[in-house]
Write an enzyme that holds these catalytic residues in place. Structure first.
Site, PDB file in Angstrom:
ATOM      1  N   LYS A 160      40.570  34.611  29.166  1.00 33.25           N
ATOM      2  CA  LYS A 160      41.438  35.791  29.374  1.00 33.25           C
ATOM      3  C   LYS A 160      42.223  36.109  28.088  1.00 33.25           C
ATOM      4  CE  LYS A 160      43.304  37.909  33.486  1.00 33.25           C
ATOM      5  NZ  LYS A 160      42.263  38.927  33.557  1.00 33.25           N
TER       6      LYS A 160
HETATM    7  C1  LIG Z   1      36.604  39.762  33.078  1.00 29.43           C
HETATM    8  C2  LIG Z   1      37.206  39.375  34.377  1.00 29.43           C
HETATM    9  N1  LIG Z   1      36.458  38.719  35.276  1.00 29.43           N
HETATM   10  C3  LIG Z   1      36.949  38.355  36.472  1.00 29.43           C
HETATM   11  C4  LIG Z   1      38.243  38.655  36.844  1.00 29.43           C
HETATM   12  C5  LIG Z   1      38.773  38.228  38.176  1.00 29.43           C
HETATM   13  O1  LIG Z   1      39.626  37.131  38.041  1.00 29.43           O
HETATM   14  P1  LIG Z   1      40.778  36.857  39.076  1.00 29.43           P
HETATM   15  O2  LIG Z   1      40.148  36.864  40.417  1.00 29.43           O
HETATM   16  O3  LIG Z   1      41.280  35.505  38.704  1.00 29.43           O
HETATM   17  O4  LIG Z   1      41.772  37.920  38.931  1.00 29.43           O
HETATM   18  C6  LIG Z   1      39.070  39.326  35.938  1.00 29.43           C
HETATM   19  C7  LIG Z   1      40.461  39.631  36.315  1.00 29.43           C
HETATM   20  O5  LIG Z   1      41.216  40.236  35.679  1.00 29.43           O
HETATM   21  C8  LIG Z   1      38.543  39.687  34.677  1.00 29.43           C
HETATM   22  O6  LIG Z   1      39.288  40.337  33.770  1.00 29.43           O
END
Ligand SMILES: Cc1ncc(COP(=O)(O)O)c(C=O)c1O
Length: 317
Positions: A160
């Site tokens: 992230k």
């Molecule tokens: C690239 C990406 N994949 C998956 C997710 C989903 O992650 P989460 O369920 O932890 O929010 C996010 C969430 O922002 C994301 O940016």
């Protein structure tokens, strides 16, 4: 001239609560030039019945944030529990009574020219009123992106990391410019990875499948919630490599993520998914997810944190 920010809530910035408009970073901040930040996204849901704002899986988000910060050699000096308490205080200070999105951000704060990032870092937490991220009530029409997902050995998608979202922005922009709602990334070697800001699930032969964590995805917290909720309806999820063509023959497809929640996909590359409508498994998971995040059921109580209760504030009815 600086724009007047609306809304202008209190935010947590450089160790204190200040109005958002006053939380400013310098033009030469390392993270602004080189993308050297790590962020999180947490939802909080207002319950009229309970006069409470429920943070959803805040502890897991803060733990992931702290872990991911280490990828860029940054340490967040508070525990996940302390960060959750801080967020509850932030919500109470703003007297929020609506659905919210919480954005924690830790970033390299060295001022100057040069890619080396130095030890300096700062963190902030912002909470803002927030509704649906995308209207998926009739299902999304999506495409496979011409942009490939960044590889773990380039920029780890599990991190992230701010700069990594250029990859997501390019794919999302391309999809919308071509008339689609959203994009699906393939890995560099052509397997299904995820959406631009969500994980992806397919129903194949009545079973739930999702790409494995080693296929350049964010290890999503909603992804793990979905796998748990699927067990309630006797569905195990298989984490395995998924071919592109499986997108065209799946019975159901949906995205899962904090912002997207559970968003059905009804068309991929102009091909109908299943019957071209929201499928029964997706619908069922959407319903239980919505009940859980809003505190309408005892199920998932350990995932919710009542912000006002935690902050010791009673909201008048
Ligand atoms: C690239 C990406 N994949 C998956 C997710 C989903 O992650 P989460 O369920 O932890 O929010 C996010 C969430 O922002 C994301 O940016």
């Amino acid at each position: 001239m600086a724009k007047v920010l609306e809304p202008n809530p209190m935010v947590y910035f450089e160790g204190e609560f200040v109005p958002l408009a006053e939380a400013r970073v310098g033009l030469l901040t390392h993270a602004l030039h080189y993308g050297t930040g790590v962020f999180e996204g947490i939802r909080a849901y207002w319950s009229e019945d309970d006069c409470e704002v429920y943070l959803f899986r805040a502890r897991e988000h803060f733990e992931r944030w702290k872990t991911n910060a280490r990828l860029l050699k940054m340490e967040i000096p508070l525990t996940a529990q302390e960060l959750t308490a801080l967020t509850c205080e932030l919500i109470a200070r703003n007297d929020f009574r609506q659905d919210l999105y919480v954005r924690p951000l830790v970033y390299k704060s060295r001022q100057g020219i040069g890619v080396h990032f130095g030890p300096e870092c700062e963190f902030a937490i912002v909470a803002l009123p927030f509704g649906a991220y995308i209207d998926s009530s009739n299902g999304l029409r999506v495409c496979v992106s011409s942009w490939r997902r960044i590889e773990d050995n380039a920029i780890p998608a599990r991190g992230k990391i701010c700069g990594a979202y250029v990859n997501s922005a390019l794919a999302g922009e391309e999809a919308r410019a071509n008339g689609f709602d959203e994009a699906i990334f393939l890995t560099a070697d052509g397997h299904v990875a995820e959406g631009s800001a969500s994980n992806i699930f397919l129903v194949r032969n009545g079973r739930l499948v999702t790409p494995p964590v080693y296929d350049d995805i964010l290890e999503g917290i909603t992804r793990s919630t979905v796998m748990d909720l699927a067990r309630d309806i006797w569905l195990e999820t298989t984490e395995r490599r998924i071919d592109r063509s499986e997108l065209y023959v799946a019975e159901e497809i949906f995205f899962a993520g904090t912002a997207f929640e559970i968003a059905p996909v009804v068309e991929v590359d102009h091909r109908r998914v299943g019957a071209g409508a929201v499928g029964p498994i997706t619908r069922r998971l959407q319903q239980s997810y919505a009940e859980i995040v809003r505190g309408k059921t005892a199920r998932g109580a350990h995932w919710r944190m009542g912000a006002y209760r935690e902050a010791g504030v009673k909201v008048p009815r």
